[in-house]
Design a protein around this motif. Structure first.
Motif, PDB file in Angstrom:
ATOM      1  N   ALA A   1       0.845  -1.199   0.000  1.00  0.00           N
ATOM      2  CA  ALA A   1       0.000   0.000   0.000  1.00  0.00           C
ATOM      3  C   ALA A   1       0.872   1.237   0.000  1.00  0.00           C
ATOM      4  O   ALA A   1       1.956   1.254   0.577  1.00  0.00           O
ATOM      5  CB  ALA A   1      -0.908   0.005   1.236  1.00  0.00           C
ATOM      6  N   ASP A   2       0.400   2.298  -0.638  1.00  0.00           N
ATOM      7  CA  ASP A   2       1.187   3.534  -0.675  1.00  0.00           C
ATOM      8  C   ASP A   2       0.265   4.732  -0.536  1.00  0.00           C
ATOM      9  O   ASP A   2      -0.912   4.695  -0.906  1.00  0.00           O
ATOM     10  CB  ASP A   2       1.960   3.644  -1.997  1.00  0.00           C
ATOM     11  N   ALA A   3       0.822   5.784   0.041  1.00  0.00           N
ATOM     12  CA  ALA A   3       0.196   7.097   0.036  1.00  0.00           C
ATOM     13  C   ALA A   3       1.268   8.024  -0.523  1.00  0.00           C
ATOM     14  O   ALA A   3       2.229   8.355   0.162  1.00  0.00           O
ATOM     15  CB  ALA A   3      -0.215   7.513   1.449  1.00  0.00           C
ATOM     16  N   ALA A   4       1.128   8.391  -1.803  1.00  0.00           N
ATOM     17  CA  ALA A   4       2.229   9.043  -2.519  1.00  0.00           C
ATOM     18  C   ALA A   4       2.175  10.555  -2.354  1.00  0.00           C
ATOM     19  O   ALA A   4       1.098  11.146  -2.329  1.00  0.00           O
ATOM     20  CB  ALA A   4       2.149   8.681  -3.996  1.00  0.00           C
ATOM     21  N   PRO A   5       3.354  11.179  -2.262  1.00  0.00           N
ATOM     22  CA  PRO A   5       3.401  12.639  -2.210  1.00  0.00           C
ATOM     23  C   PRO A   5       3.138  13.224  -3.595  1.00  0.00           C
ATOM     24  O   PRO A   5       3.221  12.518  -4.597  1.00  0.00           O
ATOM     25  CB  PRO A   5       4.845  12.919  -1.776  1.00  0.00           C
ATOM     26  N   LYS A   6       2.833  14.507  -3.632  1.00  0.00           N
ATOM     27  CA  LYS A   6       2.620  15.174  -4.920  1.00  0.00           C
ATOM     28  C   LYS A   6       3.975  15.459  -5.572  1.00  0.00           C
ATOM     29  O   LYS A   6       4.963  15.668  -4.900  1.00  0.00           O
ATOM     30  CB  LYS A   6       1.876  16.492  -4.670  1.00  0.00           C
ATOM     31  N   GLY A   7       4.002  15.432  -6.898  1.00  0.00           N
ATOM     32  CA  GLY A   7       5.196  15.852  -7.634  1.00  0.00           C
ATOM     33  C   GLY A   7       6.218  14.752  -7.800  1.00  0.00           C
ATOM     34  O   GLY A   7       5.933  13.580  -7.574  1.00  0.00           O
ATOM     35  N   PHE A   8       7.442  15.155  -8.200  1.00  0.00           N
ATOM     36  CA  PHE A   8       8.510  14.196  -8.447  1.00  0.00           C
ATOM     37  C   PHE A   8       8.857  13.421  -7.181  1.00  0.00           C
ATOM     38  O   PHE A   8       8.880  13.993  -6.084  1.00  0.00           O
ATOM     39  CB  PHE A   8       9.794  14.916  -8.883  1.00  0.00           C
TER      40      PHE A   8
ATOM     41  N   SER B   1       0.385   7.637  -7.113  1.00  0.00           N
ATOM     42  CA  SER B   1      -0.966   7.508  -6.549  1.00  0.00           C
ATOM     43  C   SER B   1      -0.968   6.883  -5.163  1.00  0.00           C
ATOM     44  O   SER B   1      -0.003   6.241  -4.742  1.00  0.00           O
ATOM     45  CB  SER B   1      -1.825   6.614  -7.455  1.00  0.00           C
ATOM     46  N   ASP B   2      -2.095   7.033  -4.490  1.00  0.00           N
ATOM     47  CA  ASP B   2      -2.433   6.216  -3.331  1.00  0.00           C
ATOM     48  C   ASP B   2      -3.133   4.958  -3.844  1.00  0.00           C
ATOM     49  O   ASP B   2      -3.866   5.025  -4.834  1.00  0.00           O
ATOM     50  CB  ASP B   2      -3.426   6.936  -2.416  1.00  0.00           C
TER      51      ASP B   2
END
Lengths: 396, 156
Positions: A111-118, A211-212
């Motif tokens: 599972a991931d909660a991704a930050p915005k941007g690069f 993405s999350d």
């Protein structure tokens, strides 16, 4: 075959930007996989988490984090990290434990909660870390490497920007049919061409977002599956987790240079091609046996590269395969019928697990509007930073 | 007060002007070359292990591929957020004698339209960024404009 493990359940939390914790997404996916398998969590003997490195300490110990969230029940635990290949390594760890007789049932969660941007390196001044160096010295983001590969294909194989756009159009059309995808809208070639250039020659719509999301699998021994009433389950037949062979001659993230081929003759074929070859050998199949493939389309051009590395066509033949429609839904070898990373956006530790979820749903015949008719054999392909190959063969 | 010129990373390049060279290391046992330099151990799995000696790399090579960064890269890349971002160009260059590909920024003023796969370029000194006390130096790739020099590469 004695090396098979059964897939009893799949579960996913839809991809998106939901603004919540990776633990919540992973737990939703895990509960979904357990329900799909018809198993109580307390029957699981081993839980393997693919690490969520941007999630702080709970992410480094993802297996234990999910076990705690589901309710401690004494299962053995492992947490694995292999960058983008983390999910496949988690599958392989679970599979190995089952085949070794250490457990009958294993739960795999990413599972991931991704930050915005690069994506960016971990903080601090670390001049001995190649990932830090490529940002500090060159400003070389992941899309910059994707741009290098795309330009190389254009120069060597004659791929065009229109070919790259065709990949996006194809994958967006299939993602529109997938309720777990983040982007569920068809895209036109004109929209790709009108999007901003990020890393020449690639545009925003050529490059996957972050993405999350979460994906989970319940795996078991074949004997347990039979006892559980699953007489003919979808099986995982092979998992390739190979490393490169020295000298590696294709520039790879996060490196600033390749190995030198001056003193040692390179092995035949690239690292990526060796990933698939190892999976085929272990499964006793070849590309001619495939019904479908899920490949890591971090960029549109990279999807074309995988066609060749998987042996779906000869070197330089990928754009031709795409143009004739062979890899679209209804073609003779559909690729990324899930919608691919183009429609999902990468949720790093979940993505390679999600690839397997898609193959299982296709092989069960439960993929709805995006069903590949008569699917019997599928392969995933993926490559993680720092030399992590991963490819999973799933059969019915 | 003038800034002190300091390599952004130690021991990867040396020299000024026409004498500028990237530095790697070479194993005395198997002759494998490494860039970035390996000083602790040879990474050839078939090598019993030799001494790693510093060697200058070929000055010129040919473009393997190239791209640019149209958006500002995140830290630790240093850029002034007050200034409009100007895309920097990256070239991956294959060195003929060492048979390895080295990534680098191109000299300022070169855009992707000025590059082509197979074009000859050379390593020259460059400036990565400056702060109050330091000019951080690096290597840049510069297209070789002199047509007569283009055929003098060290290997076919």
């Amino acid at each position: 075959m004695t090396g098979d493990v059964a897939v009893l359940g799949t579960g996913m939390h839809p991809w998106g930007k939901w603004g919540r914790s990776f633990v919540e997404y992973g737990t939703v996916a895990a509960r979904g996989a357990l329900a799909d398998a018809g198993l109580d969590w307390r029957e699981v003997g081993s839980v393997v988490g693919a690490d969520t490195v941007r999630g702080g300490y709970p992410g480094y110990v993802a297996g234990a984090t999910f076990a705690r969230a589901l309710g401690w029940q004494g299962a053995r635990v492992a947490s694995v990290y292999a960058a983008c290949a983390s999910g496949a390594q988690a599958v392989d760890t679970a599979r190995t434990q089952i085949l070794a007789g250490l457990t009958d049932v294993a739960l795999v969660v990413g599972a991931d909660a991704a930050p915005k941007g690069f994506f960016r390196p971990a903080g601090g001044d670390r001049p001995d870390d190649p990932d830090w160096l490529r940002f500090r010295l060159l400003g070389a983001t992941n899309p910059a490497y994707f741009g290098l590969y795309a330009r190389r294909r254009m120069a060597v194989h004659g791929d065009t920007l229109e070919d790259f756009a065709r990949v996006k159009v194809k994958n967006a059309a299939m993602g529109a049919l997938n309720p777990d995808a983040r982007y569920r809208r068809r895209v036109t070639a004109e929209e790709v061409a009108a999007s901003a250039v990020v890393a020449d020659p690639l545009r925003l719509l050529d490059i996957c977002a972050t993405s999350d999301g979460a994906a989970a699998l319940v795996l078991s021994s074949m004997a347990f599956a039979r006892r559980h009433g699953a007489a003919d389950p979808v099986r995982i037949r092979a998992v390739s987790t190979v490393t490169p062979r020295y000298p590696r001659t294709v520039l790879d993230l996060p490196d600033i240079a390749t190995d030198s081929a001056a003193a040692v003759r390179p092995a035949d074929g690239t690292f990526r091609a060796s990933i698939a070859r190892a999976a085929y050998e272990e499964a006793g199949i070849g590309p001619e046996d495939l019904s479908l493939a899920e490949v890591y389309d971090l960029s549109t051009a990279l999807e074309l590269q995988w066609y060749e590395d998987l042996g779906l066509c000869g070197e330089g033949g990928a754009a031709g395969l795409l143009r004739e429609g062979a890899t679209a839904l209804g073609g003779r070898l559909p690729v990324n019928v899930s919608g691919g990373l183009a429609s999902f956006g990468e949720a790093v530790p979940a993505q390679a697990v999600a690839q397997v979820c898609e193959l299982v749903r296709q092989l069960r015949g439960t993929a709805g509007d995006r069903q590949v008719a008569g699917a019997r054999v599928g392969v995933t392909a993926n490559q993680g930073l720092f030399g992590h190959g991963s490819s999973v063969v799933v059969v019915r | 007060m003038s800034r002190i010129r300091t390599p952004v990373v130690t021991g990867w390049f040396t020299g000024r002007g026409g004498g500028f060279r990237l530095l790697g290391t070479r194993c005395s046992a198997c002759a494998s070359v490494f860039f970035p330099r390996e000083d602790a151990f040879c990474r050839n799995p078939g090598c019993p292990g030799g001494e790693l000696e510093e060697v200058p790399l070929s000055k010129r090579g040919r473009v393997w591929s190239y791209t640019d960064s149209r958006y500002r890269p995140p830290p630790p890349y240093v850029s002034d957020p007050e200034l409009v971002w100007r895309p920097c160009v990256l070239a991956a260059v294959e060195l003929p004698a060492e048979r390895l590909v080295v990534l680098g920024q191109t000299v300022p003023g070169v855009g992707v339209a000025d590059l082509a796969v197979g074009m000859e370029v050379e390593a020259v000194p460059g400036v990565l960024n400056e702060d109050a006390r330091t000019t951080w130096t690096t290597w840049h790739w510069r297209p070789v404009r002199d047509g007569t020099a283009a055929g003098t590469g060290a290997a076919p």
